[in-house]
Write a protein that holds these residues in place. Structure first.
Motif, PDB file in Angstrom:
ATOM      1  N   ASP A  65      46.976  36.633  43.610  1.00  0.00           N
ATOM      2  CA  ASP A  65      46.297  35.356  43.341  1.00  0.00           C
ATOM      3  C   ASP A  65      46.886  34.205  44.157  1.00  0.00           C
ATOM      4  N   GLN A  72      39.611  35.738  44.207  1.00  0.00           N
ATOM      5  CA  GLN A  72      39.523  36.254  42.839  1.00  0.00           C
ATOM      6  C   GLN A  72      40.166  37.636  42.787  1.00  0.00           C
ATOM      7  N   LEU A  74      40.478  40.795  39.952  1.00  0.00           N
ATOM      8  CA  LEU A  74      40.028  41.278  38.657  1.00  0.00           C
ATOM      9  C   LEU A  74      40.517  42.711  38.475  1.00  0.00           C
TER      10      LEU A  74
END
Length: 176
Positions: A65, A72, A74
């Motif tokens: 990050d 992004q 995830l």
């Protein structure tokens, strides 16, 4: 444990190298890596399968990050997802076993994409378990070559976790 990460990055030279380098510096092995254009121009989506415990992966996610070109991150591991992979298998296929190979290809909804005198190339798309099952069943015929794309995955829009459905339906069958 295997973890699947979906990482959206700016589509610029050197980004993939920086992401892979981050994992290499921390001795993480990337088992699978696919990269392609994302839904927004100028962005790419990396789908990575990495090995590691939950705590180490959480730390890696935070460090990802922080990279400038990462938009992004995830972790799809515990989320309902659609996962697919492409595999090409070149299989020894003399005339006497060719029919059996064609039968297996149909069962797996795969396709024969090349035919030669002594070999076939089979294309199969599906979740990694499907590919592993077909590979195992083709092994006795003689696998000459394999090429796999690596996993691509997206979080399910419906939120339905089909892995949980598989487990609950198999438990129901055992109870019946």
């Amino acid at each position: 444990m295997k973890h699947t990460l979906s990482v959206v990055v700016e589509d610029e030279s050197g980004v993939l190298s920086r992401v892979a380098g981050l994992f290499a510096r921390r001795s993480f092995n990337i088992r699978s890596l696919t990269v392609g254009p994302a839904e927004v121009d100028g962005q790419s989506r990396l789908t990575m399968v990495v090995l590691g415990d939950d705590q180490a992966l959480q730390q890696m996610t935070k460090q990802l990050d922080k990279l400038v070109n990462v938009l992004q991150v995830l972790n799809l591991t515990q989320r309902p997802t659609v996962e697919r992979e492409l595999m090409l298998l070149k299989v020894a296929a003399p005339a006497e076993v060719r029919g059996a190979i064609f039968d297996l290809v149909q069962v797996f909804r795969a396709r024969v994409v090349d035919v030669a005198d002594e070999a076939l190339i089979v294309e199969v798309v599906g979740d990694p378990g499907k590919l592993a099952a077909l590979e195992r069943l083709m092994t006795p015929f003689g696998i000459l070559e394999i090429a796999r794309t690596g996993k691509v995955a997206l979080e399910r829009a419906s939120g339905v976790n089909t892995e949980l459905l598989k487990v609950s339906s198999s438990e129901t069958q055992v109870l019946a």
